[in-house]
Enzyme design. Structure first.
Site, short mmCIF file in Angstrom:
data_model
loop_
_atom_site.label_atom_id
_atom_site.label_comp_id
_atom_site.label_asym_id
_atom_site.label_seq_id
_atom_site.Cartn_x
_atom_site.Cartn_y
_atom_site.Cartn_z
NE ARG A 1 -3.95 0.44 1.73
CZ ARG A 1 -5.21 0.47 2.15
NH1 ARG A 1 -5.54 1.23 3.19
NH2 ARG A 1 -6.15 -0.24 1.56
CG HIS B 1 -8.24 0.08 -3.36
ND1 HIS B 1 -7.49 -1.03 -3.01
CD2 HIS B 1 -8.99 0.38 -2.25
CE1 HIS B 1 -7.76 -1.37 -1.76
NE2 HIS B 1 -8.67 -0.55 -1.29
CD GLN C 1 -12.96 -1.79 -1.68
OE1 GLN C 1 -12.21 -1.87 -0.73
NE2 GLN C 1 -14.20 -2.24 -1.64
CG ASP D 1 -13.66 6.22 -1.46
OD1 ASP D 1 -13.66 6.04 -0.24
OD2 ASP D 1 -12.60 6.23 -2.14
CB CYS E 1 -14.34 1.07 -0.82
SG CYS E 1 -13.91 2.81 -0.60
NE ARG F 1 -10.61 -5.59 -0.33
CZ ARG F 1 -9.75 -4.62 0.00
NH1 ARG F 1 -10.20 -3.47 0.42
NH2 ARG F 1 -8.44 -4.77 -0.15
#
Ligand code: CP
Ligand code: NVA
Length: 305
Positions: free
Chosen positions: A102, A129, A132, A222, A262, A290
């Protein structure tokens, strides 16, 4: 060796295969069955930003698949200047079968992929991402059935999550409408890259959220200020004030439309509590998925090596 740096590393059939593996693994998990498909394999995660879902879902996925998971902070990895990123990548790669990173810069993930000598996965960068977006469309298919021909409307900042969603939607035949102030929409270059690879992609951008959500099967949002944009928080709050997903906006979507996020959510800003916690919300099934998606992805990336 397979990597997942952006969704363009995958073909639509790869995504379908990952979904199928995730679906089977999820159903086996629900029945108490956990096959050690990755026994003895090592996942190392190096994160420059905080994470709840990504870090834990990959750790839980690896544990359930019989492998091991190691977490290294940015500081401990030495990425703050202790040694060259390429050297860090080579060392971690020597201990690992897969590295999840990340970062702020997408280029750091690319550098790891070229130096680590093992599989590298983007666990969020400023650019994208992908894990996701894969989970989101997996969750959407679970809730709505066949994806092709569905319409997803993303309301808010044209950020890393929006970019990956646009790629995933184009690859799986989902129409995407983005509602954002003009300056915060996806760039022409981002759209061109998608259109060049997937000419039948149906992506439109709108300024008015209410007209954008017409016929939406899913309304997605988001945060307005992503990690790394903390200084712009107040300014963005004013700019995006008309882009809140609330009951009124949901009622302008198709009857029975679902809500997705998300997470983490800023309740009362981009989404209201009644929508987040209401019957149309898929936010928490998304979060659980996830892990199931991470299992399908890890199995697809590593199991057949
Ligand atoms: N959705 C997501 O990536 O959450 P985290 O930032 O908690 O990992
Ligand atoms: N756009 C958000 C997503 C968090 C999962 C961020 O980058 O902070």
């Amino acid at each position: 060796m397979r990597n997942l740096i952006t969704l363009f590393d995958l073909q639509p059939d790869d995504i379908r295969e990952i979904f199928e593996r995730a679906r089977i693994l999820k159903s086996e998990c629900r029945n108490g069955e956990r096959k050690p498909l990755l026994a003895g394999r090592v996942l190392t995660q190096v994160f420059q930003k905080p994470s709840l879902r990504t870090r834990l879902s990959f750790e839980a996925a690896m544990i359930q698949l019989g492998g091991g998971a190691i977490f290294v902070s940015n500081k401990d990895a030495g990425l703050e200047g202790r040694e060259a990123a390429a050297d860090v990548a080579r060392v971690i790669g020597g201990y690992s079968d897969v590295i999840v990173l990340r970062t702020f810069e997408q280029s750091l993930i690319e550098e790891f992929a070229s130096c680590a000598g093992c599989t590298v996965v983007n666990g969020l960068s400023d650019e994208s991402h992908p894990c996701q977006a894969l989970t989101d469309l997996f969750t959407m298919e679970e809730a709505l059935g066949k994806l092709s021909g569905r319409k997803l409307v993303y309301v808010g900042d044209g950020n890393n999550v929006a970019r990956s969603l646009a790629r995933a939607c184009a690859m799986l035949g989902v129409s995407l409408a983005i509602a954002a102030p003009a300056k915060y929409q996806l760039s022409a270059e981002c759209l061109k890259q998608i259109q060049d690879r997937f000419p039948s992609a149906d992506i439109t951008q709108h300024v008015d959220p209410e007209s954008a959500v017409q016929d939406a099967d899913v309304v997605y949002t988001d945060v307005w200020a992503s990690m790394g944009q903390e200084d712009e928080k107040d300014q963005r709050q004013a700019i995006f004030a008309d882009y809140q997903v609330n009951a009124a906006l949901m009622s302008a979507a198709a009857p029975g439309a679902k809500f997705m996020h998300c997470l983490p959510a800023r309740r009362g800003l981009e989404v209201t509590d009644d929508v987040m916690d209401g019957p149309a919300s898929l936010a928490f099934p998304q979060a659980e998925n996830r892990m199931h998606l991470a299992k399908g992805l890890l199995a697809w990336l590593l199991a057949d090596d």
